[in-house]
Write an enzyme that holds these catalytic residues in place. Structure first.
Site, mmCIF file in Angstrom:
data_model
loop_
_atom_site.group_PDB
_atom_site.id
_atom_site.type_symbol
_atom_site.label_atom_id
_atom_site.label_comp_id
_atom_site.label_asym_id
_atom_site.label_seq_id
_atom_site.Cartn_x
_atom_site.Cartn_y
_atom_site.Cartn_z
ATOM 1 N N ASP A 1 -36.488 -54.275 0.326
ATOM 2 C CA ASP A 1 -37.631 -53.885 -0.510
ATOM 3 C C ASP A 1 -38.973 -54.250 0.109
ATOM 4 O O ASP A 1 -39.955 -54.513 -0.598
ATOM 5 C CB ASP A 1 -37.521 -54.515 -1.919
ATOM 6 C CG ASP A 1 -36.224 -54.121 -2.596
ATOM 7 O OD1 ASP A 1 -35.750 -53.009 -2.351
ATOM 8 O OD2 ASP A 1 -35.701 -54.944 -3.373
ATOM 9 N N LYS B 1 -40.084 -50.104 3.151
ATOM 10 C CA LYS B 1 -39.624 -49.214 4.232
ATOM 11 C C LYS B 1 -39.889 -47.748 3.904
ATOM 12 O O LYS B 1 -40.375 -46.990 4.740
ATOM 13 C CB LYS B 1 -38.112 -49.424 4.478
ATOM 14 C CG LYS B 1 -37.757 -50.823 4.952
ATOM 15 C CD LYS B 1 -36.260 -51.041 5.054
ATOM 16 C CE LYS B 1 -35.549 -51.068 3.744
ATOM 17 N NZ LYS B 1 -35.802 -52.256 2.898
ATOM 18 N N GLY C 1 -33.063 -48.516 -2.435
ATOM 19 C CA GLY C 1 -34.024 -47.767 -3.246
ATOM 20 C C GLY C 1 -35.325 -47.770 -2.471
ATOM 21 O O GLY C 1 -35.953 -48.806 -2.332
ATOM 22 N N HIS C 2 -35.689 -46.636 -1.898
ATOM 23 C CA HIS C 2 -36.885 -46.547 -1.059
ATOM 24 C C HIS C 2 -37.935 -45.726 -1.812
ATOM 25 O O HIS C 2 -37.735 -44.545 -2.083
ATOM 26 C CB HIS C 2 -36.538 -45.904 0.288
ATOM 27 C CG HIS C 2 -35.628 -46.768 1.120
ATOM 28 N ND1 HIS C 2 -35.238 -46.446 2.390
ATOM 29 C CD2 HIS C 2 -35.046 -47.961 0.854
ATOM 30 C CE1 HIS C 2 -34.454 -47.398 2.868
ATOM 31 N NE2 HIS C 2 -34.309 -48.321 1.951
ATOM 32 N N GLN D 1 -31.887 -52.039 3.285
ATOM 33 C CA GLN D 1 -31.786 -53.484 3.057
ATOM 34 C C GLN D 1 -32.697 -54.238 4.036
ATOM 35 O O GLN D 1 -33.705 -53.708 4.446
ATOM 36 C CB GLN D 1 -30.324 -53.967 3.151
ATOM 37 C CG GLN D 1 -29.445 -53.490 2.001
ATOM 38 C CD GLN D 1 -28.939 -52.083 2.161
ATOM 39 O OE1 GLN D 1 -28.358 -51.729 3.170
ATOM 40 N NE2 GLN D 1 -29.142 -51.250 1.166
ATOM 41 N N THR E 1 -31.836 -51.017 -9.376
ATOM 42 C CA THR E 1 -31.176 -51.596 -10.553
ATOM 43 C C THR E 1 -32.163 -52.035 -11.625
ATOM 44 O O THR E 1 -31.735 -52.384 -12.729
ATOM 45 C CB THR E 1 -30.354 -52.831 -10.125
ATOM 46 O OG1 THR E 1 -31.245 -53.748 -9.475
ATOM 47 C CG2 THR E 1 -29.229 -52.463 -9.179
ATOM 48 N N GLY F 1 -51.380 -51.022 -0.690
ATOM 49 C CA GLY F 1 -51.095 -50.348 -1.963
ATOM 50 C C GLY F 1 -49.900 -49.440 -1.768
ATOM 51 O O GLY F 1 -49.527 -49.127 -0.631
#
Ligand code: GDP
Ligand code: IMO
Ligand code: MG
Length: 425
Positions: A13, A16, A40-41, A222, A299, A412
């Site tokens: 997180d 990426k 989750g990108h 990851q 999640t 940002g």
């Protein structure tokens, strides 16, 4: 032309998705090399926020090829949902996306096994995303897995049933209730559309593109501290998240790797269980979580927050051969007058500058250097030359300690909130 790699240096997180999207115009091909829908990108542009799980973060750009490599594991249900959401936005996904036939499939029973295993571990649980990642990679290395290329073979159903029946036997060992029928129905419906996608032997596509001097960016999922070999085992994911993973996950020879972009947050976060030496359990951590909106993109779980950890970053830079650093979320620390940077740890009465083999949270204490915060809004900045002096000092200090240049600073979540420190990027 050598292939560049972008990967996370912390516990995931790091941003990426955002940065791959920013860099995509400079590349012809974006290729994911490991992980699966545990990732989750997040990408933000034109007031749209989009979270990608398995599809490479170059998908929004026209005329770019996107590849899901052999090292990735795919849940066809999640994959097809992602594609539908993109198509609704007018993205011609199929034109831009190729998928390796050698990528492994996540079966419904992999997800059940993940959940059963976590439940059985109780307090010792990994805090997995419950997407079936561990069991799928176990079947890959155990030589039992199903690959996407199998969907094109005549005896696919037979292969599926064989693996599912093995899983059902394993599930009997757990005190775990489940309902498989509906999950299987959805899975096969997804497979019906999945098999119409562009399935290829992607190692050839990638190497041909490289020979033709096309620019390729390999996108990691990851982070290094979640790597199966070098992360905080067993609280890790089940793939190699490091640069070497790009070689095996796409079929790139090591001598064909070019730049390695290592991405890190101005502070640290972790979601799930496992050691986190600089974790803040107090109001300061809570402020970071709020300011950084630190809730999992996959999640929704609150992310644990803490100060930046230099020994851990140095380790990640070493393992990955990082050539350029990218620092994200600098704007989040605008709230703080004083910042802390972990420079070493106190461990068994001694000062050490590396992560010991078996880190238990209470056995290791971070040693901090305090630095002046920039304490001003960064989100409107568009030129690196206008950043506050305290931020410049922070960057210069990190560059010296980490012996690697910081070439991009993100201020940002939006594509435009990106400052380049090197005009060659
Ligand atoms: P990834 O898994 O590495 O792609 O990162 P995630 O998307 O899971 O988490 C990063 C989060 O931070 C997302 O919500 C991004 O939109 C957001 N983000 C990325 N860069 C920045 C930044 O520089 N500042 C702020 N405030 N948010 C950012
Ligand atoms: P991106 O690509 C943050 C964590 C889980 C858990 C551990 C194992 O968005 O950075 P798994 O489902 O892989 O078996 O879970 O790894 N984890 C992540 N944490 N970002 C991710 O991906 C993650 N993918 C897995 O929370 O602790
Ligand atoms: Mg993420």
């Amino acid at each position: 032309m050598k292939i560049d790699v972008l990967l996370g240096l912390q516990w995931g997180d790091e941003g990426k998705g955002k940065v791959v999207d920013v860099l995509t115009p400079k590349y012809d091909m974006i290729a994911r090399f490991q992980g699966g829908p545990n990732a989750g990108h997040t990408l933000e542009f034109d007031n749209i926020k989009h979270v990608l799980h398995t599809i490479p973060s170059g998908i929004f750009h026209a005329d770019k090829e996107n590849v899901v490599g052999n090292g990735v594991v795919i849940d066809p249900i999640i994959f097809m949902k992602e594609i539908k959401a993109l198509e609704k936005m007018g993205i011609p996904v199929n034109e831009r996306l190729a998928i390796s036939r050698k990528a492994h499939l996540i079966l419904p029973t992999h997800r059940l096994l993940d959940a059963a295993s976590e439940q059985a571990k109780g307090k010792e649980k990994i805090g997995s995303t419950l997407k079936g990642i561990g069991p799928t990679y176990m079947d890959k290395t155990g030589r039992n897995g199903l690959r996407t290329g199998d969907v094109e073979t005549k005896n696919f159903l037979e292969k599926y049933e064989q693996l599912r029946n093995k899983h059902l036997k394993l599930l009997k060992q757990y005190d775990f209730e489940f309902e498989l029928e509906q999950m299987e129905k959805e899975w096969f419906q997804a497979i019906d559309t999945f098999k119409k996608l562009h399935l290829i032997d992607s190692e050839h596509l990638v190497n041909k593109a490289r020979k033709e001097n096309k620019k390729i960016l390999a996108e990691g999922a990851q982070g290094t501290l979640l790597d199966i070999d070098f992360g905080s085992y067993p609280f890790v994911t089940s793939s190699n998240t490091v640069t070497a993973g790009a070689c095996t996950g796409l079929g790139i020879a090591p001598n064909k790797i070019g730049e390695v972009y290592g991405i890190f947050k101005t502070y640290c976060t972790r979601v799930g269980s496992g050691p986190f030496p600089t974790e803040l359990h107090d109001e300061v951590g809570e402020r970071m979580r709020k300011a950084g909106n630190e809730f999992g993109a996959t999640t929704g779980r609150p992310r644990r927050c803490g100060w930046i950890d230099l020994p851990a970053l140095k380790y990640a830079i070493m393992i990955n051969g990082v050539t350029q650093l990218i620092m994200t979320k600098a704007d989040v620390l605008s709230d703080f007058d004083t910042l802390k940077v972990c420079t070493a740890y106190k461990y068994q009465g001694e000062e050490i500058d590396y992560l010991p083999f078996d880190v238990l949270d209470d056995s290791i204490q971070p040693i901090y250097k305090e630095m002046k915060g920039w304490a001003e809004d960064l989100t409107e900045l568009s030129d690196i030359n206008n950043i506050p002096k305290a931020l410049e000092d922070y960057i210069l200090y990190l560059e010296k300690e980490l012996e690697t240049p910081i070439t991009i600073v993100s201020v940002g979540p939006d594509r435009t909130q990106t400052l380049l420190r090197n005009s060659n990027i």
